[in-house]
Design a protein around this motif. Structure first.
Motif, mmCIF file in Angstrom:
data_model
loop_
_atom_site.group_PDB
_atom_site.id
_atom_site.type_symbol
_atom_site.label_atom_id
_atom_site.label_comp_id
_atom_site.label_asym_id
_atom_site.label_seq_id
_atom_site.Cartn_x
_atom_site.Cartn_y
_atom_site.Cartn_z
ATOM 1 N N ARG A 106 37.622 70.313 -55.270
ATOM 2 C CA ARG A 106 37.140 71.189 -54.200
ATOM 3 C C ARG A 106 37.587 72.616 -54.469
ATOM 4 O O ARG A 106 38.487 72.876 -55.261
ATOM 5 C CB ARG A 106 37.657 70.734 -52.829
ATOM 6 C CG ARG A 106 39.136 70.895 -52.589
ATOM 7 C CD ARG A 106 39.487 70.525 -51.147
ATOM 8 N NE ARG A 106 40.907 70.712 -50.873
ATOM 9 C CZ ARG A 106 41.834 69.793 -51.055
ATOM 10 N NH1 ARG A 106 41.493 68.612 -51.567
ATOM 11 N NH2 ARG A 106 43.097 70.034 -50.768
ATOM 12 N N SER A 107 36.905 73.537 -53.767
ATOM 13 C CA SER A 107 37.262 74.953 -53.807
ATOM 14 C C SER A 107 37.733 75.394 -52.434
ATOM 15 O O SER A 107 37.303 74.847 -51.409
ATOM 16 C CB SER A 107 36.065 75.803 -54.237
ATOM 17 O OG SER A 107 35.699 75.532 -55.572
ATOM 18 N N GLU A 108 38.608 76.386 -52.406
ATOM 19 C CA GLU A 108 39.142 76.916 -51.164
ATOM 20 C C GLU A 108 39.055 78.440 -51.197
ATOM 21 O O GLU A 108 39.005 79.058 -52.263
ATOM 22 C CB GLU A 108 40.601 76.467 -50.976
ATOM 23 C CG GLU A 108 40.785 74.956 -50.996
ATOM 24 C CD GLU A 108 42.246 74.537 -51.131
ATOM 25 O OE1 GLU A 108 43.131 75.412 -50.955
ATOM 26 O OE2 GLU A 108 42.506 73.352 -51.424
ATOM 27 N N SER A 109 39.018 79.033 -50.006
ATOM 28 C CA SER A 109 39.010 80.499 -49.870
ATOM 29 C C SER A 109 37.889 81.132 -50.667
ATOM 30 O O SER A 109 38.093 82.115 -51.400
ATOM 31 C CB SER A 109 40.362 81.090 -50.297
ATOM 32 O OG SER A 109 41.427 80.528 -49.555
ATOM 33 N N GLY A 110 36.706 80.562 -50.543
ATOM 34 C CA GLY A 110 35.555 81.136 -51.218
ATOM 35 C C GLY A 110 35.589 81.032 -52.723
ATOM 36 O O GLY A 110 34.924 81.805 -53.427
ATOM 37 N N GLY A 111 36.355 80.090 -53.240
ATOM 38 C CA GLY A 111 36.428 79.911 -54.689
ATOM 39 C C GLY A 111 37.617 80.585 -55.335
ATOM 40 O O GLY A 111 37.774 80.519 -56.557
ATOM 41 N N LEU A 112 38.491 81.227 -54.525
ATOM 42 C CA LEU A 112 39.692 81.852 -55.100
ATOM 43 C C LEU A 112 40.693 80.797 -55.562
ATOM 44 O O LEU A 112 41.461 81.046 -56.491
ATOM 45 C CB LEU A 112 40.354 82.780 -54.076
ATOM 46 C CG LEU A 112 39.617 84.093 -53.785
ATOM 47 C CD1 LEU A 112 40.292 84.838 -52.643
ATOM 48 C CD2 LEU A 112 39.596 84.962 -55.047
ATOM 49 N N ARG A 113 40.702 79.664 -54.899
ATOM 50 C CA ARG A 113 41.547 78.547 -55.335
ATOM 51 C C ARG A 113 40.657 77.347 -55.589
ATOM 52 O O ARG A 113 39.819 77.002 -54.766
ATOM 53 C CB ARG A 113 42.607 78.203 -54.289
ATOM 54 C CG ARG A 113 43.333 76.881 -54.556
ATOM 55 C CD ARG A 113 44.490 76.645 -53.622
ATOM 56 N NE ARG A 113 45.594 77.538 -53.920
ATOM 57 C CZ ARG A 113 46.780 77.491 -53.316
ATOM 58 N NH1 ARG A 113 46.984 76.591 -52.355
ATOM 59 N NH2 ARG A 113 47.739 78.337 -53.647
ATOM 60 N N GLN A 114 40.853 76.707 -56.766
ATOM 61 C CA GLN A 114 40.047 75.543 -57.104
ATOM 62 C C GLN A 114 40.937 74.433 -57.665
ATOM 63 O O GLN A 114 41.956 74.690 -58.304
ATOM 64 C CB GLN A 114 38.947 75.911 -58.107
ATOM 65 C CG GLN A 114 38.032 77.011 -57.588
ATOM 66 C CD GLN A 114 36.681 77.032 -58.259
ATOM 67 O OE1 GLN A 114 36.205 76.020 -58.782
ATOM 68 N NE2 GLN A 114 36.032 78.185 -58.231
ATOM 69 N N ARG A 115 40.513 73.207 -57.390
ATOM 70 C CA ARG A 115 41.258 72.033 -57.824
ATOM 71 C C ARG A 115 40.418 71.226 -58.807
ATOM 72 O O ARG A 115 39.285 70.851 -58.501
ATOM 73 C CB ARG A 115 41.630 71.152 -56.622
ATOM 74 C CG ARG A 115 42.586 71.827 -55.648
ATOM 75 C CD ARG A 115 42.794 70.993 -54.392
ATOM 76 N NE ARG A 115 43.794 71.596 -53.529
ATOM 77 C CZ ARG A 115 45.103 71.315 -53.560
ATOM 78 N NH1 ARG A 115 45.541 70.401 -54.433
ATOM 79 N NH2 ARG A 115 45.940 71.914 -52.763
#
Length: 328
Positions: free
Chosen positions: A274-283
């Motif tokens: 998944r991505s978080e914060s609009g793609g600033l953090r990704q797993r």
């Protein structure tokens, strides 16, 4: 000096080891006594010099097993020998050959300086003054405890106290070291120091290690063999590689990126979680048997600037669930 022990003998032998806890009903209640089987006809052996991870979910029976191995609890059924001794009948002799660290309990004197706790424990184990000084100096240097040796135990940080606890357990050079959740609550640096020290102890002294933990990092860095227990029964006995093949255990690389980035869906050897914060953090999940975190990071860095990263290990409870799915 290298005093490594022979690996031809068994340090722990358990046959049909069982522990049942019975609870009393409340006064005036018509309910029968409750019955909880914590360890259920467990068979296991640990050879001299092995480093064994004994893992499982909460209430799986890990701590109960350890308490029977060292004579704190009486088995309901079955037989067990530790270091060739009967844990109950020969508990005093066993204490001289085994070191135990419980992550939530202390063997140090809370109001005394660390050094004085070591002096008392050395006397209990029959070490001479010269032996105590030599061994304390060795442990203090290896575990970097010099700056707080004169500090009362109650004033130590958790990381400092756990290093002191491990040193105390090893003061008499036991052939078997049992660690029950030794890195719980420790920061990354404290965990790393402790792991490096334990690896060195095994290399130099041939110490046998039995480790219970919820931290897969401990298992990977310290253990040659894995025992997985669930509801008091052994569910898996093998290597870390065998465990990974059985459950398909994956790690997650978490990357913080310099700019908002579309989902990284096609990085070789990974699955986008998944991505978080609009793609600033990704797993990104990956199988450590097929690729490495370094390769995944290199592939991501070719596309976008990476500001920070972390690696998350699979959860022990998830590993246990996957083992049962794979073996049923």
């Amino acid at each position: 000096m290298n005093d490594a022990r022979s690996s031809n003998e068994n340090v722990i032998v358990a046959e049909g080891l069982t522990r049942v806890f019975t609870g009393r009903p409340q006064r005036g209640s018509r309910l029968r006594r409750t019955r909880h089987v914590a360890v259920d006809h467990l068979d296991l052996t640990v050879r001299a010099g092995e480093s064994v991870g004994y893992i499982g979910a909460n209430r799986a029976g890990k701590s109960t097993t350890i308490k029977m191995l060292v004579g704190i609890l009486v088995p309901t059924d079955g037989r067990v020998t530790t270091a060739g001794l009967h844990p109950l009948r020969q508990r005093r002799a066993l204490a001289r050959r085994v070191g135990v660290v419980f992550g939530q309990r202390s063997q140090l004197w809370w109001d005394l300086p660390v050094r004085e706790s070591f002096t008392i424990l050395a006397a209990i184990h029959g070490l001479s003054a010269a032996q105590e000084r030599e061994r304390t100096a060795e442990l203090v240097e290896m575990l970097e405890m010099g700056e707080y040796l004169a500090t009362p135990v109650r004033q130590l940080s958790l990381g400092q106290r756990m290093r002191a606890e491990v040193a105390a357990a090893l003061l008499h050079r036991p052939e078997l070291l049992i660690l029950d959740e030794p890195t719980i609550g420790l920061d990354v640096l404290s965990k790393q120091r402790l792991r490096e020290f334990l690896v060195a102890q095994r290399r130099e002294h041939g110490t046998t290690l039995l480790l219970t933990t919820h931290d897969m990092g401990d298992v990977e860095r310290l253990c040659d063999r894995i025992l997985v227990v669930d509801h008091g029964r052994l569910a898996f006995d093998g290597t870390l590689d065998g465990l990974a093949r059985t459950v398909g255990a994956r790690r997650e690389l978490v990357v913080d990126l310099a700019v908002e980035t579309p989902d990284l869906l096609d990085v070789a050897g990974t699955e986008h979680v998944r991505s978080e914060s609009g793609g600033l953090r990704q797993r990104l999940a990956f199988d450590p048997q097929r690729t490495t975190a370094a390769r995944v990071l290199a592939a991501v860095s070719e596309r976008v600037e990476v500001l920070d990263l972390s690696i998350e290990e699979p959860d022990i409870e998830d590993v246990v669930r996957e083992i049962y799915r794979a073996t049923r």
